[in-house]
Motif scaffolding. Structure first.
Motif, PDB file in Angstrom:
ATOM      1  N   UNK A  94       0.835  -1.181   0.000  1.00  0.00           N
ATOM      2  CA  UNK A  94       0.000   0.000   0.000  1.00  0.00           C
ATOM      3  C   UNK A  94       0.877   1.242   0.000  1.00  0.00           C
ATOM      4  N   UNK A  95       0.446   2.255  -0.723  1.00  0.00           N
ATOM      5  CA  UNK A  95       1.143   3.536  -0.780  1.00  0.00           C
ATOM      6  C   UNK A  95       0.149   4.646  -0.484  1.00  0.00           C
ATOM      7  N   UNK A  96       0.479   5.534   0.445  1.00  0.00           N
ATOM      8  CA  UNK A  96      -0.372   6.686   0.743  1.00  0.00           C
ATOM      9  C   UNK A  96      -0.290   7.652  -0.431  1.00  0.00           C
ATOM     10  N   UNK A  97      -1.428   8.057  -0.943  1.00  0.00           N
ATOM     11  CA  UNK A  97      -1.467   8.956  -2.088  1.00  0.00           C
ATOM     12  C   UNK A  97      -1.724  10.399  -1.697  1.00  0.00           C
ATOM     13  N   UNK A  98      -2.436  10.579  -0.571  1.00  0.00           N
ATOM     14  CA  UNK A  98      -2.808  11.935  -0.194  1.00  0.00           C
ATOM     15  C   UNK A  98      -3.238  11.920   1.265  1.00  0.00           C
ATOM     16  N   UNK A  99      -3.003  13.014   1.969  1.00  0.00           N
ATOM     17  CA  UNK A  99      -3.529  13.218   3.318  1.00  0.00           C
ATOM     18  C   UNK A  99      -4.288  14.533   3.293  1.00  0.00           C
ATOM     19  N   UNK A 100      -5.510  14.520   3.811  1.00  0.00           N
ATOM     20  CA  UNK A 100      -6.373  15.695   3.800  1.00  0.00           C
ATOM     21  C   UNK A 100      -6.686  16.086   5.241  1.00  0.00           C
ATOM     22  N   UNK A 101      -6.526  17.351   5.556  1.00  0.00           N
ATOM     23  CA  UNK A 101      -6.935  17.876   6.848  1.00  0.00           C
ATOM     24  C   UNK A 101      -8.378  18.334   6.741  1.00  0.00           C
ATOM     25  N   UNK A 102      -9.213  17.913   7.683  1.00  0.00           N
ATOM     26  CA  UNK A 102     -10.619  18.302   7.704  1.00  0.00           C
ATOM     27  C   UNK A 102     -10.884  19.169   8.928  1.00  0.00           C
ATOM     28  N   UNK A 103     -11.536  20.320   8.715  1.00  0.00           N
ATOM     29  CA  UNK A 103     -11.871  21.245   9.791  1.00  0.00           C
ATOM     30  C   UNK A 103     -13.389  21.382   9.824  1.00  0.00           C
ATOM     31  N   UNK A 104     -13.973  21.138  10.969  1.00  0.00           N
ATOM     32  CA  UNK A 104     -15.426  21.193  11.144  1.00  0.00           C
ATOM     33  C   UNK A 104     -15.897  22.643  11.292  1.00  0.00           C
ATOM     34  N   UNK A 105     -16.755  23.103  10.364  1.00  0.00           N
ATOM     35  CA  UNK A 105     -17.315  24.451  10.453  1.00  0.00           C
ATOM     36  C   UNK A 105     -18.523  24.585   9.538  1.00  0.00           C
ATOM     37  N   UNK A 106     -19.467  25.425   9.933  1.00  0.00           N
ATOM     38  CA  UNK A 106     -20.603  25.779   9.088  1.00  0.00           C
ATOM     39  C   UNK A 106     -20.371  27.109   8.379  1.00  0.00           C
ATOM     40  N   UNK A 107     -19.198  27.719   8.565  1.00  0.00           N
ATOM     41  CA  UNK A 107     -18.895  29.033   7.998  1.00  0.00           C
ATOM     42  C   UNK A 107     -17.859  28.904   6.883  1.00  0.00           C
ATOM     43  N   UNK A 108     -18.262  28.271   5.795  1.00  0.00           N
ATOM     44  CA  UNK A 108     -17.327  27.985   4.706  1.00  0.00           C
ATOM     45  C   UNK A 108     -16.800  29.237   4.019  1.00  0.00           C
ATOM     46  N   UNK A 109     -17.584  30.323   4.043  1.00  0.00           N
ATOM     47  CA  UNK A 109     -17.121  31.563   3.410  1.00  0.00           C
ATOM     48  C   UNK A 109     -15.884  32.123   4.123  1.00  0.00           C
ATOM     49  N   UNK A 110     -15.774  31.898   5.422  1.00  0.00           N
ATOM     50  CA  UNK A 110     -14.580  32.337   6.152  1.00  0.00           C
ATOM     51  C   UNK A 110     -13.350  31.556   5.696  1.00  0.00           C
ATOM     52  N   UNK A 111     -13.557  30.315   5.313  1.00  0.00           N
ATOM     53  CA  UNK A 111     -12.452  29.498   4.800  1.00  0.00           C
ATOM     54  C   UNK A 111     -11.937  30.067   3.487  1.00  0.00           C
ATOM     55  N   UNK A 112     -12.844  30.568   2.647  1.00  0.00           N
ATOM     56  CA  UNK A 112     -12.424  31.158   1.372  1.00  0.00           C
ATOM     57  C   UNK A 112     -11.526  32.363   1.596  1.00  0.00           C
ATOM     58  N   UNK A 113     -11.857  33.187   2.606  1.00  0.00           N
ATOM     59  CA  UNK A 113     -11.024  34.356   2.896  1.00  0.00           C
ATOM     60  C   UNK A 113      -9.655  33.935   3.405  1.00  0.00           C
ATOM     61  N   UNK A 114      -9.612  33.027   4.394  1.00  0.00           N
ATOM     62  CA  UNK A 114      -8.341  32.658   5.016  1.00  0.00           C
ATOM     63  C   UNK A 114      -7.496  31.761   4.104  1.00  0.00           C
ATOM     64  N   UNK A 115      -8.047  30.639   3.680  1.00  0.00           N
ATOM     65  CA  UNK A 115      -7.268  29.675   2.905  1.00  0.00           C
ATOM     66  C   UNK A 115      -7.153  30.058   1.430  1.00  0.00           C
ATOM     67  N   UNK A 116      -8.148  30.763   0.908  1.00  0.00           N
ATOM     68  CA  UNK A 116      -8.099  31.199  -0.481  1.00  0.00           C
ATOM     69  C   UNK A 116      -7.389  32.526  -0.647  1.00  0.00           C
TER      70      UNK A 116
END
Length: 116
Positions: free
Chosen positions: A1-23
């Motif tokens: 087996x080979x790991x292809x990707x690791x994804x960090x998941x953050x729990x929030x209902x405010x996705x627009x704030x993610x666009x400002x910070x991460x985008x």
């Protein structure tokens, strides 16, 4: 087996704030948007790492996420422009990184760093 990707998941209902910070602030692209989840990233090849730590180094808290950038001075300037307060640094650490800590809109401690 080979790991292809690791994804960090953050729990929030405010996705627009993610666009400002991460985008807008960090410059990541929206790779997926289903309305209930937005995935930010880059199509560039990146090193994959998972760290387990008892502290963040220099007596700091363990960050939730570390993001390496190519120009820490530019990241600092952008943090100032976006009104994002620094929690630690900027500082050059004894192990050869220059870094600072901020919190994302969801309270996650983010270590932004550049290797010297």
């Amino acid at each position: 087996m080979k790991v292809r990707r690791i994804v960090t998941n953050i729990d929030s209902n405010e996705l627009e704030k993610a666009e400002t910070f991460y985008g807008a602030f960090l410059g990541l692209d929206i790779l997926m948007d289903h309305g209930w989840i937005k995935t930010f990233g880059s199509n560039e090849k990146m090193t994959l790492q998972v760290s387990v730590a008892s502290e963040g180094g220099s007596g700091t808290a363990v960050p939730d996420l570390s993001i390496e950038v190519d120009d820490l001075s530019a990241a600092l300037q952008k943090a100032k422009e976006f009104g994002i307060p620094l929690e630690y640094g900027p500082i050059v650490e004894p192990w050869g990184v220059r870094r600072f800590y901020v919190r994302d809109p969801f309270g996650k401690l983010i270590n932004i760093l550049q290797h010297q």
